[in-house]
Design an enzyme around this catalytic site. Structure first.
Site, PDB file in Angstrom:
ATOM      1  N   HIS A  79       0.841  -1.208   0.000  1.00 59.04           N
ATOM      2  CA  HIS A  79       0.000   0.000   0.000  1.00 59.04           C
ATOM      3  C   HIS A  79       0.870   1.248   0.000  1.00 59.04           C
ATOM      4  O   HIS A  79       1.845   1.330   0.746  1.00 59.04           O
ATOM      5  CB  HIS A  79      -0.890   0.002   1.249  1.00 59.04           C
ATOM      6  CG  HIS A  79      -1.586   1.305   1.485  1.00 59.04           C
ATOM      7  ND1 HIS A  79      -2.601   1.761   0.673  1.00 59.04           N
ATOM      8  CD2 HIS A  79      -1.412   2.253   2.426  1.00 59.04           C
ATOM      9  CE1 HIS A  79      -3.018   2.936   1.116  1.00 59.04           C
ATOM     10  NE2 HIS A  79      -2.311   3.257   2.186  1.00 59.04           N
ATOM     11  N   GLU A 127      -3.689   4.674  -2.887  1.00 58.41           N
ATOM     12  CA  GLU A 127      -4.638   5.604  -2.276  1.00 58.41           C
ATOM     13  C   GLU A 127      -4.304   7.006  -2.732  1.00 58.41           C
ATOM     14  O   GLU A 127      -3.140   7.387  -2.811  1.00 58.41           O
ATOM     15  CB  GLU A 127      -4.523   5.503  -0.745  1.00 58.41           C
ATOM     16  CG  GLU A 127      -5.383   6.455   0.033  1.00 58.41           C
ATOM     17  CD  GLU A 127      -5.184   6.323   1.542  1.00 58.41           C
ATOM     18  OE1 GLU A 127      -5.851   7.066   2.286  1.00 58.41           O
ATOM     19  OE2 GLU A 127      -4.356   5.492   1.984  1.00 58.41           O
TER      20      GLU A 127
END
Length: 137
Positions: A79, A127
């Site tokens: 991530h 993200e």
């Protein structure tokens, strides 16, 4: 204790550098800083560097006349989060949609700010976050 100022580099490990480059350059509009047979590096806002390593290609110490880099590698979906201005979030959603990238999740943070989540071709969770969630961001 000495202070850490910021993170300079973030690394992801990919199975195909050319496929990853098509996504990060074409979909996210990143500019390449370096390309080798095992590593592509991208400028992130003039403040950070995203490194894309060919998975399995850096598991041995890399030596040169200038020094050495210890082994490293990564597996599984990792991530990272990119910072954007709040006024740019809708444009990013449009950009992703135009490139056929599915937005998998959304979050409105308690402190403010919003995030959208999507995947790169290697399954890493990316993200995009607007200011407000973290105190200094």
């Amino acid at each position: 204790m000495p202070r850490l100022n910021r993170i300079v580099e973030t690394a992801l490990y990919v199975d195909d550098l050319d496929r990853a480059a098509a996504f990060y350059e074409g979909t996210l509009g990143l500019s390449s800083m370096l390309r080798t047979r095992t590593l592509f590096a991208y400028d992130i806002g003039g403040q950070n560097v995203l490194l894309l390593f060919l998975r399995g290609a850096s598991v041995e110490t890399q030596m040169s006349e200038r020094g050495s880099i210890p082994p490293h590698d990564g597996h599984g979906p990792l991530h990272i989060c990119f910072a954007v201005d709040a006024t740019e979030l809708a444009a990013w959603e449009t950009q992703l949609e135009q490139h056929g990238v599915e937005i998998e999740g959304r979050m409105r943070w308690n402190r403010g700010g919003e995030s959208i989540y999507f995947r790169d071709p290697d399954g890493h969770l990316l993200e995009i976050m607007t200011p407000g969630n973290w105190p200094n961001y």
